[in-house]
Scaffold this motif. Structure first.
Motif, PDB file in Angstrom:
ATOM      1  N   THR A 148       0.649  -1.138  -0.116  1.00  0.00           N
ATOM      2  CA  THR A 148      -0.047   0.082   0.232  1.00  0.00           C
ATOM      3  C   THR A 148       0.940   1.148   0.008  1.00  0.00           C
ATOM      4  OG1 THR A 148      -1.916  -1.032   1.191  1.00  0.00           O
ATOM      5  CG2 THR A 148      -1.979   1.179   1.325  1.00  0.00           C
ATOM      6  N   GLY A 149       0.531   2.090  -0.953  1.00  0.00           N
ATOM      7  CA  GLY A 149       1.114   3.369  -0.734  1.00  0.00           C
ATOM      8  C   GLY A 149       0.306   4.687  -0.062  1.00  0.00           C
ATOM      9  N   LEU A 150       0.637   5.503   0.340  1.00  0.00           N
ATOM     10  CA  LEU A 150      -0.015   6.816   0.891  1.00  0.00           C
ATOM     11  C   LEU A 150       0.319   7.973   0.468  1.00  0.00           C
ATOM     12  CD1 LEU A 150      -0.334   5.480   4.676  1.00  0.00           C
ATOM     13  CD2 LEU A 150      -2.107   5.399   2.895  1.00  0.00           C
ATOM     14  N   ARG A 151      -0.559   9.081   0.038  1.00  0.00           N
ATOM     15  CA  ARG A 151      -0.256  10.171  -0.230  1.00  0.00           C
ATOM     16  C   ARG A 151      -0.452  11.206   0.507  1.00  0.00           C
ATOM     17  NH1 ARG A 151       1.017  10.733  -5.704  1.00  0.00           N
ATOM     18  NH2 ARG A 151       0.569  12.935  -5.680  1.00  0.00           N
ATOM     19  N   GLY A 152       0.422  12.263   0.720  1.00  0.00           N
ATOM     20  CA  GLY A 152       0.182  13.348   1.912  1.00  0.00           C
ATOM     21  C   GLY A 152       0.073  12.900   3.298  1.00  0.00           C
ATOM     22  N   LEU A 153       1.350  12.093   3.508  1.00  0.00           N
ATOM     23  CA  LEU A 153       1.483  11.750   5.055  1.00  0.00           C
ATOM     24  C   LEU A 153       2.182  13.013   5.554  1.00  0.00           C
ATOM     25  CD1 LEU A 153       3.280   8.424   4.954  1.00  0.00           C
ATOM     26  CD2 LEU A 153       1.292   8.781   6.215  1.00  0.00           C
ATOM     27  N   GLU A 154       1.888  13.190   7.124  1.00  0.00           N
ATOM     28  CA  GLU A 154       2.616  14.383   7.688  1.00  0.00           C
ATOM     29  C   GLU A 154       3.414  13.564   8.657  1.00  0.00           C
ATOM     30  OE1 GLU A 154       1.631  18.684   9.281  1.00  0.00           O
ATOM     31  OE2 GLU A 154       0.506  16.849  10.518  1.00  0.00           O
ATOM     32  N   LEU A 155       4.835  13.835   8.475  1.00  0.00           N
ATOM     33  CA  LEU A 155       5.845  13.328   9.474  1.00  0.00           C
ATOM     34  C   LEU A 155       6.113  14.511  10.499  1.00  0.00           C
ATOM     35  CD1 LEU A 155       6.048  11.446   7.079  1.00  0.00           C
ATOM     36  CD2 LEU A 155       8.487  11.435   7.458  1.00  0.00           C
ATOM     37  N   LEU A 156       5.948  14.057  11.942  1.00  0.00           N
ATOM     38  CA  LEU A 156       6.207  14.998  12.864  1.00  0.00           C
ATOM     39  C   LEU A 156       7.477  14.534  13.712  1.00  0.00           C
ATOM     40  CD1 LEU A 156       2.623  15.655  13.838  1.00  0.00           C
ATOM     41  CD2 LEU A 156       3.754  17.073  12.642  1.00  0.00           C
ATOM     42  N   GLY A 157       7.919  15.525  14.262  1.00  0.00           N
ATOM     43  CA  GLY A 157       9.218  15.125  14.938  1.00  0.00           C
ATOM     44  C   GLY A 157      10.156  16.455  15.363  1.00  0.00           C
ATOM     45  N   TYR A 158      11.187  15.848  16.158  1.00  0.00           N
ATOM     46  CA  TYR A 158      12.025  16.875  16.596  1.00  0.00           C
ATOM     47  C   TYR A 158      13.605  16.635  16.208  1.00  0.00           C
ATOM     48  CZ  TYR A 158       8.166  18.152  19.838  1.00  0.00           C
ATOM     49  OH  TYR A 158       6.963  18.437  20.192  1.00  0.00           O
ATOM     50  N   PRO A 159      13.789  17.011  14.959  1.00  0.00           N
ATOM     51  CA  PRO A 159      14.939  16.999  14.211  1.00  0.00           C
ATOM     52  C   PRO A 159      16.144  17.600  15.188  1.00  0.00           C
ATOM     53  CG  PRO A 159      13.986  18.030  12.952  1.00  0.00           C
ATOM     54  CD  PRO A 159      12.915  17.574  14.018  1.00  0.00           C
ATOM     55  N   ALA A 160      17.496  17.074  15.312  1.00  0.00           N
ATOM     56  CA  ALA A 160      18.717  17.841  16.012  1.00  0.00           C
ATOM     57  C   ALA A 160      19.734  17.878  14.962  1.00  0.00           C
ATOM     58  CB  ALA A 160      18.936  17.243  17.549  1.00  0.00           C
ATOM     59  N   GLY A 161      20.535  19.190  15.078  1.00  0.00           N
ATOM     60  CA  GLY A 161      21.600  18.854  14.119  1.00  0.00           C
ATOM     61  C   GLY A 161      22.050  20.452  13.883  1.00  0.00           C
ATOM     62  N   PRO A 162      22.963  20.869  12.943  1.00  0.00           N
ATOM     63  CA  PRO A 162      23.506  22.082  12.898  1.00  0.00           C
ATOM     64  C   PRO A 162      22.376  23.191  12.564  1.00  0.00           C
ATOM     65  CG  PRO A 162      24.869  20.587  11.773  1.00  0.00           C
ATOM     66  CD  PRO A 162      23.720  19.749  12.072  1.00  0.00           C
ATOM     67  N   ARG A 163      21.245  22.571  11.945  1.00  0.00           N
ATOM     68  CA  ARG A 163      20.132  23.656  11.449  1.00  0.00           C
ATOM     69  C   ARG A 163      18.753  23.252  12.140  1.00  0.00           C
ATOM     70  NH1 ARG A 163      22.962  22.149   6.898  1.00  0.00           N
ATOM     71  NH2 ARG A 163      23.660  24.064   5.642  1.00  0.00           N
ATOM     72  N   TYR A 164      18.975  22.517  13.143  1.00  0.00           N
ATOM     73  CA  TYR A 164      17.628  22.138  14.012  1.00  0.00           C
ATOM     74  C   TYR A 164      17.981  22.014  15.542  1.00  0.00           C
ATOM     75  CZ  TYR A 164      15.986  20.116   9.494  1.00  0.00           C
ATOM     76  OH  TYR A 164      15.874  20.037   8.287  1.00  0.00           O
ATOM     77  N   PRO A 165      17.300  22.891  16.245  1.00  0.00           N
ATOM     78  CA  PRO A 165      17.522  22.783  17.733  1.00  0.00           C
ATOM     79  C   PRO A 165      17.237  21.677  18.574  1.00  0.00           C
ATOM     80  CG  PRO A 165      15.386  23.916  17.330  1.00  0.00           C
ATOM     81  CD  PRO A 165      15.772  23.451  15.921  1.00  0.00           C
ATOM     82  N   GLY A 166      16.560  20.654  18.128  1.00  0.00           N
ATOM     83  CA  GLY A 166      16.230  19.658  18.670  1.00  0.00           C
ATOM     84  C   GLY A 166      15.095  19.887  19.799  1.00  0.00           C
TER      85      GLY A 166
END
Length: 286
Positions: free
Chosen positions: A171-189
């Protein structure tokens, strides 16, 4: 069939990749104002699935490593369950201690309180296996939480948990929304980000996995929900290395009897536990 490439960045949620983060072609970025990994900050105030999403923090007492992952409230009769990735509950094969879920986490604060883990569950296939791409379809975990004896349930504070959306392999899905707290040089975490993506079958063994080429999750994004129509279709499991020219993210889908059994077992255990409170119950994975 897609050949899945493990990312050490996602397998170690504390890692920060010092590589150019421009791995989703502009034509594939679906998120309004999204960056070149496909992500954009979630506007405040948080509502719906975003209010149910937060961070799961814990530590490894052996190495002293602190681990941060995403997680989300999943609907249950016990009203005290959090969905995340199985690998977010371990560090170098050791169960994390002091696991705490902070729903609606934003800039170092959670107005919905801190909810402490009393028990965790992962699929037997994950627990008993040596980590490999074959285990990605089983990279899902559940965390039973409480705040204090006699207090409200998690869902009574956050609102009704997300409904799991089972999808069959292929099954494929169109229009998923991924939510999270990325961390790294451009993300605060410490701030929630979103990414819109279309997902296709990843071709793994067992129940299979979903893969999106519109989002390229960074460290810290593991365990976050993939939301579809107000339900949760999967959790962020892994990704291609951030240095890859055309990156992708792997999602562990929630379809199949293995997850159904895991959720039923966790819900039953938490309902029994809340009827007979046991303060100080040690964490354990089943």
């Amino acid at each position: 069939m897609l050949r899945l490439v493990l990312s050490l960045v996602l397998l170690d949620p504390t890692g920060i990749a010092e590589v150019p983060q421009r791995s989703v072609p502009v034509s594939r970025v679906l998120t309004p104002d999204g960056d070149r990994l496909g992500y954009a900050p979630v506007p405040r105030p948080f509502t719906g699935a975003r209010r149910l999403t937060g961070v799961l923090v814990g530590h490894d007492p052996v190495s002293g490593t602190a681990v941060l992952c995403g997680g989300a409230v999943i609907g249950s009769r016990s009203r005290n369950l959090v969905l995340t990735a199985a690998h977010c509950l371990f560090h170098e094969g050791r169960p994390l201690q002091g696991l705490t879920f902070l729903p609606g986490y934003d800039q170092g604060r959670s107005r919905l309180g801190a909810w402490h883990a009393v028990r965790t569950w992962v699929p037997p296939r994950w627990r008993d296996g040596t980590y490999s791409p074959d285990l990605l379809p089983y990279d899902v975990g559940l965390v039973g939480v409480t705040r204090a004896k006699g207090e409200a349930t998690l869902e009574s504070v956050t609102g009704r948990g997300l409904r799991p959306l089972p999808t069959a392999k292929g099954t494929g899905l169109r229009g998923l929304e991924l939510l999270g707290y990325p961390a790294g040089p451009r993300y605060p975490g410490s701030r929630m980000y979103r990414c819109l993506g279309d997902a296709v079958e990843g071709g793994a063994d067992g129940p299979g996995v979903l893969v999106t080429h519109n989002c390229h999750a960074a460290a810290g994004g593991s365990g976050g929900p993939a939301v579809y129509g107000g339900a949760v279709a999967g959790v962020v499991s892994s990704s291609s290395p951030l240095g890859r020219a055309a990156g992708y993210t792997v999602l562990t889908r929630l379809g199949g009897p293995a997850f159904d059994r895991l959720l039923a077992r966790a819900d039953r255990s938490m309902r029994l536990m809340t009827r007979t409170p046991a303060p100080g119950l040690p964490q354990r994975s089943l």
